[in-house]
Design a protein around this motif. Structure first.
Motif, mmCIF file in Angstrom:
data_model
loop_
_atom_site.group_PDB
_atom_site.id
_atom_site.type_symbol
_atom_site.label_atom_id
_atom_site.label_comp_id
_atom_site.label_asym_id
_atom_site.label_seq_id
_atom_site.Cartn_x
_atom_site.Cartn_y
_atom_site.Cartn_z
ATOM 1 N N THR A 195 4.012 7.767 -7.637
ATOM 2 C CA THR A 195 5.011 7.250 -6.701
ATOM 3 C C THR A 195 5.967 8.386 -6.377
ATOM 4 N N VAL A 196 6.163 8.662 -5.080
ATOM 5 C CA VAL A 196 6.925 9.845 -4.668
ATOM 6 C C VAL A 196 8.047 9.446 -3.711
ATOM 7 N N ILE A 197 9.228 10.037 -3.935
ATOM 8 C CA ILE A 197 10.318 9.953 -2.960
ATOM 9 C C ILE A 197 10.765 11.386 -2.709
ATOM 10 N N ALA A 198 10.756 11.804 -1.451
ATOM 11 C CA ALA A 198 11.105 13.184 -1.110
ATOM 12 C C ALA A 198 12.105 13.189 0.038
ATOM 13 N N ASP A 203 0.811 -1.222 0.000
ATOM 14 C CA ASP A 203 0.000 0.000 0.000
ATOM 15 C C ASP A 203 0.841 1.266 0.000
ATOM 16 N N ILE A 204 2.161 1.133 0.058
ATOM 17 C CA ILE A 204 3.031 2.315 0.138
ATOM 18 C C ILE A 204 3.161 2.966 -1.241
ATOM 19 N N HIS A 205 2.995 4.301 -1.270
ATOM 20 C CA HIS A 205 3.167 5.076 -2.498
ATOM 21 C C HIS A 205 4.345 6.044 -2.387
ATOM 22 N N SER A 206 4.646 6.440 -1.156
ATOM 23 C CA SER A 206 5.608 7.534 -0.976
ATOM 24 C C SER A 206 6.614 7.204 0.119
ATOM 25 N N ILE A 207 7.829 7.748 -0.045
ATOM 26 C CA ILE A 207 8.878 7.611 0.966
ATOM 27 C C ILE A 207 9.376 9.005 1.324
ATOM 28 N N LEU A 255 6.756 8.893 -11.659
ATOM 29 C CA LEU A 255 7.681 8.854 -10.532
ATOM 30 C C LEU A 255 8.122 10.290 -10.274
ATOM 31 N N VAL A 256 7.936 10.753 -9.034
ATOM 32 C CA VAL A 256 8.267 12.134 -8.682
ATOM 33 C C VAL A 256 9.350 12.121 -7.604
ATOM 34 N N LEU A 257 10.424 12.871 -7.857
ATOM 35 C CA LEU A 257 11.551 12.945 -6.924
ATOM 36 C C LEU A 257 11.714 14.390 -6.463
ATOM 37 N N PHE A 258 11.499 14.636 -5.181
ATOM 38 C CA PHE A 258 11.643 15.969 -4.592
ATOM 39 C C PHE A 258 12.868 15.969 -3.673
#
Length: 788
Positions: free
Chosen positions: A446-449, A330-334, A414-417
């Motif tokens: 899907t996000v990694i920030a 269920d994880i979409h973001s880190i 895929l989004v990288l912040f």
């Protein structure tokens, strides 16, 4: 597509292409690499990875691809098609491509024939090669590698050049006589023969111009020397010039004829150069995969990914710290937190860059079992991109980029912040960051920030579908370890670092009292999580150590058991052999005695009493020996009596004095038995039922029966020595089985296996004849042998 290009720039994708570029064997592959871009269709990406994997398999098996020196001849072929005459060097380049096509095609075909691995893509590329060998041979027969048109190019050229050499020899002879003459030596500046305007001349001093005669072709810069063609060689020089003109004309005719041949095969040549380009590109990707110790990722389309021991390919392999990171379930973001220079941005770039690499058909520097998602777009906002020209602040620059991302993001993105919300008031920045993440999250991306804001730690903790992660910091050494810790948020180490650096405990305590209770509680929770993690890692290491020790002891016991089995079987075989030998001797003695008695009877020979008693005694002794050895052999067989047990049945292992349980039946003669904590393979004859029946069991007499032998033997894929050993053993078994004809499959390949098979068959005493297979029997890939 512009946004995809921006991510490629920020993630330094072009540097990967530059590394890949150096692995191409020709400009053909390099041009393919220059146009390489990530694809966003899963089937396309899968096909790109498949061709890389097949090339990788070929390199793993053969170590190289004999590509040779190949240049892009497409411009030459196109000029030939419109009637232009190619130069000798251009024709040599065409010939090189033709023969490179043949070598590559043969190499790949041999690899596919000898390999047990399926290589459909590489095979199809090889099949598509259609080298115009007639053109290549004509070029090589006419022009050498340096582009010199050979005498063998035509009979006319050979004759003309013979005449040229004759004229040159006559001219040189006459001029040598002139420069050696005592009368003319004083007139010469130097006693040498040279060439001016394609005419042979000698250097004459200016003052002897009239006395020397001949034609002046040049003079020195000072004017003191004139280069004169003596009158005695003028006519011969004229003939020489005429022949040289004919030579030039003949060479032009030869080049035009060869160019016409190239034009006739233009389509084949253009096709081959396109195929060679693709092959070079595939093998460049495979070579690059080997150089980075890359692996083939599994592809998916649900927005999830898993990287195991992933390494950033642009960081020194000796310094890079592998990371494990995944978005699963269920994880979409880190949300990644931690100290500056701790590796947050590197983690972000590693995920983004490996995604672009995988979607470009490249292996990724990660362990087997890694999974990559095929994203429709990759968005990135990384680094300080303040624009002086546009007078934008750091915050404004990032926000402009983020606005564009928010307008285009979807569930396949895929989004990288990097440092989301940085560059403004912390409270406002944290609030903006949460709002931005909520918006992107709602789009299904899907996000990694990465961030410094503690509010985002709580956001990740409370928000379903979001997980915390952090980069580890070692307070003892006051330096980051660059390890990524999933599920644990980073915490402020300011107090610990200050204490290690000598700041007063009173000041530290006062500082602690000034921070909010919630912040302190969060830090305590994170510290507790870190301690739990370290204890878990320590326990895991201890478990691994114990497992390793148990595996070592298990291997040791299995080796002892195997050794015991070998010794036992060896002794049983020896007992059998001894018993049979004694039985045979007893039988022979009985037979001899019976024959002796028959002979006495036949001859009606009177037998004395002591002779009968002696014969009777010998007979009884032989019969007793025969009976004793028969019983001994039956006892040996009884020891090998087949016993049957069921899974779960309690059994006794007499030699260990232990009770165990049957786990699994391996074969009719062997079982997997658990004794205590150990599992081991034990022969059925060494097992007894835990409550064994006392009743006598009938003796089971062993009958030896060989497994059926096939009438054909497949040697493909084996090393030469192993193949020859298998062949000799196969022939013996086939002869014992009574076959009159057998087939040996060796493949076409290089012919080494075929020749080895032929030699073995020729030297075998029971092989009457051998031949290659006919149509329908396997052709030259099979040898048929007749046996007697």
């Amino acid at each position: 597509m512009m946004l995809f290009e921006r991510a490629m720039h920020l993630l330094e994708y072009e540097k990967i292409k530059k590394q890949l570029w150096h692995h191409a064997a020709s400009t053909l592959g390099q041009k393919q690499i220059e146009t390489l871009k990530p694809e966003n269709d899963r089937k396309t990406v899968q096909a790109m990875l498949a061709e890389t994997d097949e090339a990788f398999q070929v390199l793993r098996m053969r170590g190289h691809l004999p590509f040779g020196a190949v240049t892009d001849i497409r411009p030459f072929v196109k000029r030939a098609k419109i009637g232009s005459t190619l130069s000798a060097k251009e024709l040599v380049a065409v010939g090189d491509v033709i023969f490179a096509s043949r070598v590559v095609k043969q190499f790949i075909q041999e690899t596919c024939d000898e390999s047990s691995v399926s290589l459909p893509i590489i095979q199809s590329l090889s099949d598509a090669l259609d080298p115009a060998l007639d053109v290549g041979k004509a070029i090589r027969r006419s022009i050498d590698e340096q582009g010199y048109v050979l005498d063998s190019a035509s009979d006319q050229l050979r004759e003309i050049r013979a005449q040229i050499r004759s004229y040159e020899s006559r001219i040189k002879e006459k001029l040598e006589n002139i420069i050696r003459s005592s009368r003319t030596q004083k007139m010469l500046s130097e006693a040498i023969v040279t060439i001016r305007n394609d005419r042979y001349v000698v250097p004459v001093k200016q003052e002897y111009r009239q006395a020397f005669g001949g034609i002046v072709h040049d003079q020195s810069a000072s004017g003191a020397t004139l280069f004169i063609e003596p009158q005695s060689v003028v006519d011969i020089n004229n003939h020489l010039s005429e022949k040289r003109a004919k030579e030039k004309h003949e060479i032009e005719r030869i080049l035009a004829a060869l160019t016409a041949k190239v034009a006739e095969e233009a389509e084949r040549l253009l096709n081959d150069i396109d195929v060679l380009s693709r092959i070079d590109f595939c093998f460049a990707k495979a070579k690059y995969a080997m150089s980075i110790k890359g692996g083939l990722p599994k592809l998916r389309e649900d927005g999830r990914f898993k990287l195991k021991k992933a390494r950033h390919p642009l960081i020194d392999p000796q310094k890079v710290v592998p990371i494990d990171i995944e978005v699963q379930g269920d994880i979409h973001s880190i949300i990644i937190t931690g100290p500056n220079t701790g590796g947050k941005t590197v983690t972000l770039k590693t995920v983004g860059l490996l995604t672009l690499m995988a979607q470009s058909g490249l292996f990724i520097p990660a362990e087997d079992g890694s999974e990559m998602n095929v994203f429709e777009r990759v968005f990135a906002d990384i680094g300080d991109e303040q624009s002086i020209e546009q007078n934008l602040s750091t915050f404004s620059s990032h926000m402009t980029n983020i606005v564009t991302i928010l307008d285009n993001v979807n569930e396949k993105s895929l989004v990288l912040f990097d440092e989301l919300g940085a560059g403004t008031d912390p409270q406002e920045g944290a609030a903006l960051s949460i709002a931005i993440l909520d918006h992107v999250f709602s789009r299904g991306a899907t996000v990694i920030a990465t961030t410094h804001y503690s509010e985002l730690k709580a956001y990740a903790y409370e928000k379903q579908g979001v997980i915390n992660a952090s980069v580890e910091f070692d307070v003892e050494t006051l330096s980051p370890t660059y390890r990524l810790l999933m599920g644990i948020p980073g915490r402020s180490n300011a107090f610990e670092i200050s204490k290690r650096l000598g700041l007063s405990e009173a000041i530290i305590q006062e500082a602690r009292s000034l921070i909010g209770a919630d912040t302190a509680k969060i830090d305590q929770m994170i510290a507790s999580l870190e301690n739990s993690r370290k204890e878990a890692e320590k326990a895991e290491q201890e478990v691994k150590r114990i497992k390793a020790e148990m595996a070592e002891k298990k291997a040791e016991w299995e080796e002892k058991i195997a050794q015991f089995e070998r010794e036992k079987n060896q002794r049983l075989r020896q007992a059998e052999d001894d018993a049979r030998a004694k039985m045979e001797k007893a039988k022979q003695e009985i037979t001899a005695l019976i024959e002796e008695l028959r002979q006495w009877r036949k001859e009606d020979k009177p037998v004395k009493e002591h002779e009968l008693i002696d014969a009777k005694t010998r007979m009884e002794q032989a019969m007793a020996a025969l009976k004793g050895e028969t019983q001994s052999l039956e006892l040996t067989y009884k020891k090998r009596e087949r016993k049957s047990f069921q899974p779960g049945q309690a059994v006794k292992v007499p030699r260990f004095g232990q009770i165990g349980h049957i786990v699994e039946k391996i074969s009719d003669h062997e079982y997997l038995v658990q004794v205590g904590i150990m599992k081991m393979n034990i022969n059925a004859s060494d097992l007894e039922a835990a409550k064994e029946e006392k009743a006598e069991k009938p003796i089971v007499r062993v009958k030896t029966s060989a497994a059926p032998v096939r009438s054909e033997l497949d040697l493909r894929g084996l090393r030469f020595e192993e193949a020859m050993h298998r062949l000799e053993k196969f022939l013996d078994e086939a002869i014992l089985a009574g076959y009159s004809r057998v087939s040996i499959i060796h493949g076409k390949g290089t012919g080494a296996l075929r020749n080895g098979v032929k030699k073995v068959l020729q030297n075998h005493p029971r092989v009457t004849s051998s031949r290659l297979g006919a149509y329908g029997e396997g052709d030259s890939g099979v040898t048929i042998a007749e046996l007697k």
